[in-house]
Design a protein around this motif. Structure first.
Motif, PDB file in Angstrom:
ATOM      1  N   LEU A 190      98.014  30.779 106.683  1.00 21.01           N
ATOM      2  CA  LEU A 190      98.509  29.430 106.439  1.00 21.01           C
ATOM      3  C   LEU A 190      97.386  28.475 106.065  1.00 21.01           C
ATOM      4  N   GLY A 191      96.178  28.739 106.559  1.00 18.50           N
ATOM      5  CA  GLY A 191      95.043  27.908 106.158  1.00 18.50           C
ATOM      6  C   GLY A 191      94.733  28.039 104.688  1.00 18.50           C
ATOM      7  N   GLN A 192      94.938  29.227 104.148  1.00 18.21           N
ATOM      8  CA  GLN A 192      94.694  29.469 102.731  1.00 18.21           C
ATOM      9  C   GLN A 192      95.873  29.064 101.850  1.00 18.21           C
ATOM     10  N   ASP A 193      97.091  29.312 102.333  1.00 20.49           N
ATOM     11  CA  ASP A 193      98.264  29.081 101.486  1.00 20.49           C
ATOM     12  C   ASP A 193      99.473  28.713 102.339  1.00 20.49           C
ATOM     13  N   PRO A 194      99.606  27.447 102.720  1.00 20.85           N
ATOM     14  CA  PRO A 194     100.752  27.046 103.550  1.00 20.85           C
ATOM     15  C   PRO A 194     102.087  27.107 102.813  1.00 20.85           C
ATOM     16  N   THR A 195     102.068  27.285 101.485  1.00 15.89           N
ATOM     17  CA  THR A 195     103.320  27.368 100.728  1.00 15.89           C
ATOM     18  C   THR A 195     103.856  28.789 100.643  1.00 15.89           C
ATOM     19  N   LEU A 196     103.105  29.770 101.142  1.00 20.49           N
ATOM     20  CA  LEU A 196     103.525  31.169 100.998  1.00 20.49           C
ATOM     21  C   LEU A 196     104.882  31.451 101.633  1.00 20.49           C
ATOM     22  N   PRO A 197     105.193  30.953 102.836  1.00 18.29           N
ATOM     23  CA  PRO A 197     106.516  31.260 103.402  1.00 18.29           C
ATOM     24  C   PRO A 197     107.664  30.847 102.490  1.00 18.29           C
ATOM     25  N   LEU A 198     107.608  29.640 101.929  1.00 15.76           N
ATOM     26  CA  LEU A 198     108.698  29.173 101.072  1.00 15.76           C
ATOM     27  C   LEU A 198     108.751  29.984  99.780  1.00 15.76           C
ATOM     28  N   ARG A 199     107.598  30.292  99.201  1.00 15.39           N
ATOM     29  CA  ARG A 199     107.592  31.073  97.961  1.00 15.39           C
ATOM     30  C   ARG A 199     108.114  32.484  98.192  1.00 15.39           C
ATOM     31  N   LEU A 200     107.813  33.037  99.339  1.00 18.20           N
ATOM     32  CA  LEU A 200     108.321  34.367  99.657  1.00 18.20           C
ATOM     33  C   LEU A 200     109.844  34.327  99.778  1.00 18.20           C
ATOM     34  N   LEU A 201     110.360  33.308 100.446  1.00 16.17           N
ATOM     35  CA  LEU A 201     111.801  33.159 100.583  1.00 16.17           C
ATOM     36  C   LEU A 201     112.475  32.923  99.235  1.00 16.17           C
ATOM     37  N   SER A 202     111.758  32.307  98.309  1.00 12.92           N
ATOM     38  CA  SER A 202     112.342  32.050  96.993  1.00 12.92           C
ATOM     39  C   SER A 202     112.460  33.318  96.160  1.00 12.92           C
ATOM     40  N   GLU A 203     111.651  34.321  96.456  1.00 12.13           N
ATOM     41  CA  GLU A 203     111.675  35.546  95.658  1.00 12.13           C
ATOM     42  C   GLU A 203     112.469  36.672  96.304  1.00 12.13           C
ATOM     43  N   LEU A 204     112.561  36.685  97.616  1.00 14.58           N
ATOM     44  CA  LEU A 204     113.272  37.774  98.287  1.00 14.58           C
ATOM     45  C   LEU A 204     114.756  37.431  98.398  1.00 14.58           C
ATOM     46  N   PRO A 205     115.650  38.243  97.836  1.00 15.11           N
ATOM     47  CA  PRO A 205     117.086  37.929  97.885  1.00 15.11           C
ATOM     48  C   PRO A 205     117.582  37.775  99.315  1.00 15.11           C
ATOM     49  N   TYR A 206     118.417  36.777  99.515  1.00 15.87           N
ATOM     50  CA  TYR A 206     118.875  36.379 100.851  1.00 15.87           C
ATOM     51  C   TYR A 206     119.616  37.501 101.566  1.00 15.87           C
ATOM     52  N   ASP A 207     120.412  38.272 100.850  1.00  7.13           N
ATOM     53  CA  ASP A 207     121.223  39.311 101.480  1.00  7.13           C
ATOM     54  C   ASP A 207     120.475  40.614 101.690  1.00  7.13           C
ATOM     55  N   GLU A 208     119.215  40.672 101.259  1.00  9.99           N
ATOM     56  CA  GLU A 208     118.437  41.898 101.388  1.00  9.99           C
ATOM     57  C   GLU A 208     117.254  41.746 102.337  1.00  9.99           C
ATOM     58  N   TYR A 209     116.807  40.508 102.570  1.00 10.71           N
ATOM     59  CA  TYR A 209     115.599  40.283 103.368  1.00 10.71           C
ATOM     60  C   TYR A 209     115.790  39.097 104.304  1.00 10.71           C
ATOM     61  N   ARG A 210     115.115  39.158 105.445  1.00  6.91           N
ATOM     62  CA  ARG A 210     114.867  37.986 106.264  1.00  6.91           C
ATOM     63  C   ARG A 210     113.359  37.895 106.472  1.00  6.91           C
ATOM     64  N   VAL A 211     112.877  36.688 106.691  1.00  6.89           N
ATOM     65  CA  VAL A 211     111.447  36.452 106.862  1.00  6.89           C
ATOM     66  C   VAL A 211     111.221  35.716 108.175  1.00  6.89           C
ATOM     67  N   ALA A 212     110.295  36.237 108.980  1.00  9.30           N
ATOM     68  CA  ALA A 212     109.896  35.589 110.225  1.00  9.30           C
ATOM     69  C   ALA A 212     108.412  35.253 110.147  1.00  9.30           C
ATOM     70  N   ALA A 213     107.996  34.207 110.840  1.00  7.57           N
ATOM     71  CA  ALA A 213     106.588  33.802 110.860  1.00  7.57           C
ATOM     72  C   ALA A 213     106.092  33.755 112.295  1.00  7.57           C
ATOM     73  N   ILE A 214     104.973  34.434 112.538  1.00  3.18           N
ATOM     74  CA  ILE A 214     104.289  34.385 113.831  1.00  3.18           C
ATOM     75  C   ILE A 214     102.990  33.603 113.609  1.00  3.18           C
ATOM     76  N   VAL A 215     102.929  32.406 114.138  1.00  5.70           N
ATOM     77  CA  VAL A 215     101.800  31.511 113.924  1.00  5.70           C
ATOM     78  C   VAL A 215     100.996  31.420 115.212  1.00  5.70           C
ATOM     79  N   HIS A 216      99.694  31.572 115.110  1.00  2.00           N
ATOM     80  CA  HIS A 216      98.809  31.598 116.277  1.00  2.00           C
ATOM     81  C   HIS A 216      99.003  30.345 117.140  1.00  2.00           C
TER      82      HIS A 216
END
Length: 545
Positions: A190-216
């Motif tokens: 997240l220090g390098q790219d805080p936009t990665l979670p949203l961009r990942l969600l934009s590319e992974l189809p909703y019915d095929e993937y879920r995304v979780a984030a574990i932040v220190h």
């Protein structure tokens, strides 16, 4: 127990109950040390766990039999009681800023002043770590205890429960769970790219993937939960599961189908659990020769110039079981023995007879609690249609949905139909006013109430072309603006009304019959049979719900 940061406090809280179970000879008091920049949340954590807490300033007024900590950066008062320091991550893998000087130090190694007192012991998870520590701190000779890693033992013992953990997180078995893991600091994910979670969600189809984030936990403590949730607000609205810093991150990691991480311990745990790993960031502060440094050499790196979805698919499809076995063997010795060894060490240092019962086994983790995310209420839907050539009138549609807030700008072409679908509970009126499809995920109690809601929705949202409502797990009504009603039945696993609505919408766009059998392909996740039947026509006009 010295409680200085959330990270170190959680590490002890996760182990102590099993170690001291049913022993009323031992009283545990948590001394709160507020001097760390990452101490925010420690008191809340202790109070929520029901711990007895005392200020750090009072520690010098009592005579404990043992001081236990998973934070090496503590100033213990004078005395002769032993001090046992547990690693709060995986071993001694990186260098971190030293709060006492302007330099860096080896994470997990105690200050020399505490070593010179001759009362400190450091638990290690692998025998090679003793030599590593001696290189940096010669005074540590003879002061290490080979314990293992209780956290990794529990993660490993819980692997057979991964499917149940996914279900508890609201992830169906036909979806993949991708876990983002970010440590703290400017070189973290997240220090390098805080936009990665949203961009990942934009590319992974909703019915095929879920995304979780574990932040220190240090990120939460340093910036505050309000700031973290504000920065990730769009991603959370798009379906990101933002895992709590305490406990529930562990079953989420066990449930992961792949880990996108950095040089933090969670990524190393994931690799050692034989998960596919893709490194989205990797700082230069990892210590050469450690398991973490080795992971940085062999794990594939995320490229910002290539499709995120293709890279995720590639790393999961191309993962060879056992790929990271050597790395796990560098980090963890004698898996499954950490809790019994730690219990023996505790009682020995307290000079108290260990209970005669067998040492505690590695515990299976409880399932996570309520899924830590927001319900997605609007989607950008792509669909393409194939028509059968056998004269039956059957056709097939492939549907891919993405959260509207994460879908960016997408364009329709001759091959792909595109529409915006919104749940009636969507709060952004700009979206609902632009939607072609309005949905009601709450089931209608009767067919009459479903028809009433369709009339109401078409009247309330004059720009939408159709409205869809569920009658049951497999049956739906879809109302068209021209008054037609399509009864839809779907086989297989339950779906929400957005998928049947996408089938009807695609048929309308393609000029195809709406009284036939359709094959629904939900991305690459699964295929279902869908029956369409024109039920009757509702007179035009607005209704009320």
């Amino acid at each position: 127990m010295a409680a200085r940061t959330v990270t170190s406090t959680v590490r002890v809280l996760e182990s102590l109950p099993a170690l001291l179970r049913n022993d009323n000879r031992v009283s545990v008091v948590f001394a709160h040390d507020p001097t760390s920049a990452f101490s925010d949340g420690v008191l809340d954590l202790l109070h929520d766990a029901g711990c007895r807490v005392m200020p750090w300033s009072q520690l010098g007024t009592i005579t404990p039999d043992l001081i236990l900590s998973a934070s090496e950066n503590i100033d213990v008062p004078a005395g002769d009681c032993p001090v046992l320091v547990l690693p709060h991550g995986v071993g001694f893998q990186k260098r971190v800023p030293d709060s006492r000087t302007a330099q860096t130090r080896l994470s997990g190694a105690v200050p020399d002043a505490l070593l010179r007192a001759g009362r400190t012991w450091i638990a290690v998870s692998h025998q090679d770590q003793e030599q590593q520590l001696l290189t940096a701190h010669p005074a540590l000779r003879g002061r290490t205890l080979l314990i293992g890693d209780p956290c990794f033992d529990e993660l490993s013992a819980s692997l057979p429960n991964s499917d149940s953990y996914k279900r508890a997180l609201g992830v169906p078995g036909n979806q993949r769970l991708i876990v983002l893991s970010s440590t703290w600091g400017p070189t973290s994910l997240l220090g390098q790219d805080p936009t990665l979670p949203l961009r990942l969600l934009s590319e992974l189809p909703y019915d095929e993937y879920r995304v979780a984030a574990i932040v220190h936990p240090n990120v939460w403590a340093a910036h505050g939960s309000w700031q973290v949730r504000t920065v990730l607000a769009d991603a959370v609205e798009a379906g990101l599961l933002l895992m709590p810093t305490v406990h529930d991150w562990r079953p989420a990691l066990v449930a992961a189908d792949a880990v996108l991480g950095d040089h933090g311990s969670v990524t190393l745990y994931g690799a050692s659990l034989d998960k596919p790993v893709l490194l989205a960031a990797f700082g230069d502060d990892s210590v050469p020769g450690t398991a973490m440094a080795r992971l940085g050499q062999v794990a594939p790196r995320l490229s910002p110039r290539r499709s995120l979805r293709l890279q995720v698919e590639s790393v999961t499809a191309g993962h060879a079981p056992g790929r990271y076995t050597e790395i796990a063997q560098l980090a963890f010795a004698d898996t499954g023995q950490a809790l019994p060894r730690l219990r023996t060490a505790l009682y020995s240092l307290m000079e108290l007879a260990e209970p005669p019962s067998a040492g505690p086994p590695a515990c299976v983790l409880p399932p996570p609690g309520e899924p830590p995310g927001a319900a997605v209420t609007s989607w950008t839907v792509e669909s393409d249609v194939d028509v059968e050539t056998d004269g039956t009138g059957h056709w097939a549609v492939t549907v891919r949905r993405r959260p509207a807030i994460a879908s960016g700008t997408r364009t329709e072409d001759a091959e792909v139909f595109l529409h915006l679908a919104c749940d009636e509970e969507e709060q952004d009126h700009h979206l609902t006013e632009s939607a072609s499809v309005i949905l009601r995920r709450r089931r209608a109690s009767t067919t009459v109430s479903a028809l009433s809601w369709i009339r109401y929705a078409l009247g309330r949202f004059p720009s939408c072309l159709l409205a869809a409502v569920a009658l049951g797990e497999h049956s739906f009504l879809v109302g068209l603006r021209d008054g037609r009603i399509v009864e839809v039945s779907v086989t297989g696993s339950p779906v929400d009304p957005g998928l049947p609505a996408a089938v009807v919408y695609s048929g309308l766009c393609g000029g195809l019959p709406l009284d036939t059998l359709v094959t629904l392909r939900i991305g690459d996740a699964r295929t279902e049979d869908v029956g369409l039947r024109l039920r009757h026509v509702v007179p035009a006009g607005q209704g009320r719900s």
